[in-house]
Design a protein around this motif. Structure first.
Motif, PDB file in Angstrom:
ATOM      1  N   THR A 180    -110.159  -4.063 -36.697  1.00  0.00           N
ATOM      2  CA  THR A 180    -110.797  -2.989 -37.469  1.00  0.00           C
ATOM      3  C   THR A 180    -109.879  -2.497 -38.573  1.00  0.00           C
ATOM      4  O   THR A 180    -110.331  -2.239 -39.704  1.00  0.00           O
ATOM      5  CB  THR A 180    -111.178  -1.821 -36.542  1.00  0.00           C
ATOM      6  N   SER A 181    -108.598  -2.382 -38.287  1.00  0.00           N
ATOM      7  CA  SER A 181    -107.634  -1.939 -39.301  1.00  0.00           C
ATOM      8  C   SER A 181    -107.581  -2.917 -40.469  1.00  0.00           C
ATOM      9  O   SER A 181    -107.420  -2.506 -41.628  1.00  0.00           O
ATOM     10  CB  SER A 181    -106.237  -1.805 -38.678  1.00  0.00           C
ATOM     11  N   LEU A 182    -107.714  -4.207 -40.183  1.00  0.00           N
ATOM     12  CA  LEU A 182    -107.719  -5.210 -41.245  1.00  0.00           C
ATOM     13  C   LEU A 182    -108.933  -5.037 -42.150  1.00  0.00           C
ATOM     14  O   LEU A 182    -108.822  -5.108 -43.382  1.00  0.00           O
ATOM     15  CB  LEU A 182    -107.702  -6.617 -40.643  1.00  0.00           C
ATOM     16  N   ARG A 186    -111.083 -17.644 -41.583  1.00  0.00           N
ATOM     17  CA  ARG A 186    -111.052 -17.309 -40.161  1.00  0.00           C
ATOM     18  C   ARG A 186    -109.616 -16.973 -39.778  1.00  0.00           C
ATOM     19  O   ARG A 186    -108.695 -17.721 -40.079  1.00  0.00           O
ATOM     20  CB  ARG A 186    -111.547 -18.485 -39.316  1.00  0.00           C
ATOM     21  N   MET A 187    -109.459 -15.843 -39.122  1.00  0.00           N
ATOM     22  CA  MET A 187    -108.120 -15.390 -38.750  1.00  0.00           C
ATOM     23  C   MET A 187    -108.073 -15.030 -37.279  1.00  0.00           C
ATOM     24  O   MET A 187    -108.992 -14.395 -36.761  1.00  0.00           O
ATOM     25  CB  MET A 187    -107.715 -14.164 -39.577  1.00  0.00           C
ATOM     26  N   GLU A 188    -107.006 -15.429 -36.628  1.00  0.00           N
ATOM     27  CA  GLU A 188    -106.776 -15.033 -35.236  1.00  0.00           C
ATOM     28  C   GLU A 188    -105.675 -13.983 -35.213  1.00  0.00           C
ATOM     29  O   GLU A 188    -104.595 -14.192 -35.777  1.00  0.00           O
ATOM     30  CB  GLU A 188    -106.388 -16.231 -34.382  1.00  0.00           C
ATOM     31  N   VAL A 217    -118.508  -9.674 -46.175  1.00  0.00           N
ATOM     32  CA  VAL A 217    -118.805  -9.506 -44.751  1.00  0.00           C
ATOM     33  C   VAL A 217    -117.532  -9.798 -43.948  1.00  0.00           C
ATOM     34  O   VAL A 217    -116.925 -10.858 -44.095  1.00  0.00           O
ATOM     35  CB  VAL A 217    -119.929 -10.449 -44.291  1.00  0.00           C
ATOM     36  N   VAL A 218    -117.147  -8.843 -43.121  1.00  0.00           N
ATOM     37  CA  VAL A 218    -116.033  -9.029 -42.184  1.00  0.00           C
ATOM     38  C   VAL A 218    -116.594  -8.889 -40.779  1.00  0.00           C
ATOM     39  O   VAL A 218    -117.234  -7.885 -40.460  1.00  0.00           O
ATOM     40  CB  VAL A 218    -114.911  -7.995 -42.416  1.00  0.00           C
ATOM     41  N   ALA A 219    -116.379  -9.892 -39.958  1.00  0.00           N
ATOM     42  CA  ALA A 219    -116.886  -9.876 -38.586  1.00  0.00           C
ATOM     43  C   ALA A 219    -115.716  -9.995 -37.620  1.00  0.00           C
ATOM     44  O   ALA A 219    -114.802 -10.795 -37.833  1.00  0.00           O
ATOM     45  CB  ALA A 219    -117.866 -11.025 -38.369  1.00  0.00           C
ATOM     46  N   ALA A 220    -115.742  -9.191 -36.572  1.00  0.00           N
ATOM     47  CA  ALA A 220    -114.664  -9.199 -35.574  1.00  0.00           C
ATOM     48  C   ALA A 220    -115.255  -9.442 -34.195  1.00  0.00           C
ATOM     49  O   ALA A 220    -116.350  -8.967 -33.877  1.00  0.00           O
ATOM     50  CB  ALA A 220    -113.916  -7.863 -35.590  1.00  0.00           C
ATOM     51  N   THR A 221    -114.517 -10.184 -33.383  1.00  0.00           N
ATOM     52  CA  THR A 221    -114.975 -10.451 -32.022  1.00  0.00           C
ATOM     53  C   THR A 221    -113.793 -10.666 -31.091  1.00  0.00           C
ATOM     54  O   THR A 221    -112.743 -11.171 -31.507  1.00  0.00           O
ATOM     55  CB  THR A 221    -115.890 -11.698 -31.983  1.00  0.00           C
ATOM     56  N   ASN A 222    -113.982 -10.264 -29.846  1.00  0.00           N
ATOM     57  CA  ASN A 222    -113.011 -10.570 -28.791  1.00  0.00           C
ATOM     58  C   ASN A 222    -113.362 -11.875 -28.093  1.00  0.00           C
ATOM     59  O   ASN A 222    -112.574 -12.384 -27.293  1.00  0.00           O
ATOM     60  CB  ASN A 222    -112.988  -9.455 -27.732  1.00  0.00           C
ATOM     61  N   HIS A 223    -114.565 -12.396 -28.382  1.00  0.00           N
ATOM     62  CA  HIS A 223    -115.066 -13.586 -27.683  1.00  0.00           C
ATOM     63  C   HIS A 223    -115.606 -14.589 -28.692  1.00  0.00           C
ATOM     64  O   HIS A 223    -116.816 -14.785 -28.825  1.00  0.00           O
ATOM     65  CB  HIS A 223    -116.155 -13.192 -26.682  1.00  0.00           C
ATOM     66  N   GLY A 253    -109.662 -11.999 -31.749  1.00  0.00           N
ATOM     67  CA  GLY A 253    -108.467 -11.665 -31.007  1.00  0.00           C
ATOM     68  C   GLY A 253    -108.757 -10.599 -29.970  1.00  0.00           C
ATOM     69  O   GLY A 253    -109.857 -10.029 -29.933  1.00  0.00           O
ATOM     70  N   PRO A 254    -107.781 -10.288 -29.131  1.00  0.00           N
ATOM     71  CA  PRO A 254    -107.973  -9.316 -28.054  1.00  0.00           C
ATOM     72  C   PRO A 254    -108.123  -7.900 -28.588  1.00  0.00           C
ATOM     73  O   PRO A 254    -107.774  -7.611 -29.739  1.00  0.00           O
ATOM     74  CB  PRO A 254    -106.686  -9.463 -27.222  1.00  0.00           C
TER      75      PRO A 254
END
Length: 204
Positions: free
Chosen positions: A9-11, A119-121, A98-104, A2-3
């Motif tokens: 990060t809070s999640l 997978r969560m948006e 493992v938690v991975a976050a991306t804007n892209h 997500g943007p």
């Protein structure tokens, strides 16, 4: 995915808190090396360390190390890093999440997606989402904005949750600085005007 400012990060922090385990955040400046094989070696050291205890291992900006290997513009070193990363994830015990976050998300390697069981948006906040957040923050902090949360949410149309928190903290800060006789409604109105002007400047 997500943007920026959407709560990724809070999640991750909330997951670690609910499980009562440490949140370990990967710092890419300490992971990615400039020499051949250096990044893979550091990654091996990282994963060897996290296997020893229950934890949440958090990768922010995950696309920095998990890019699509079929991209012809990427170097062979990056492709080796992705392959090493996938092997390391496969070898993790079940007590490491493992938690991975991306804007892209479109940049991520397809094999990486297969490792992710959930997978969560997290999209831009809706008006109702902003209203719920403002009401919860106001109740938790004991801060009255002097205006309805609907009015604030409608006037702050294009903000993220991170920016919404910045706005709320700003109102609280200004009210404290103005003392016991502060006009909270006037403070909120003034800050809303400033934020709307800033948004108009950003759009231009």
């Amino acid at each position: 995915m997500g943007p920026p400012g959407g709560g990724k990060t809070s999640l991750a922090e909330a997951i670690a808190t609910e499980l009562a385990v440490p949140l370990l955040t990967v710092r890419y400046e300490g992971l990615i090396g400039s020499f051949l094989g250096e990044t893979a070696s550091r990654m091996d050291t990282l994963f060897s360390a996290v296997r020893t205890r229950p934890c949440v291992l958090f990768f922010d900006e995950f696309d920095a190390v998990a890019k699509e290997r079929g991209d012809t513009h990427e170097t062979g070193e990056i492709k080796r890093v992705v392959s090493s990363l996938l092997l390391q994830i496969d070898k993790l015990p079940s007590h490491v999440i493992v938690v991975a976050a991306t804007n892209h998300s479109e940049l991520l390697d397809r094999a990486v997606w297969r490792r992710m069981q959930i997978r969560m948006e997290l999209p831009h906040p809706t008006r109702s989402g902003k209203m719920e957040w403002l009401a919860a923050w106001s109740s938790r902090r004991g801060v009255n904005f002097g205006l309805s949360v609907r009015t604030i949410a409608e006037r702050l149309q294009s903000v993220s949750y991170a920016e919404l928190e910045e706005f709320a903290r700003d109102v609280h800060r200004r009210s404290i600085l103005d003392g016991v006789d502060s006009d909270i409604s006037a403070i909120t109105q003034k800050l809303l005007g400033q934020w709307q002007k800033r948004a108009g400047s950003d759009d231009s």
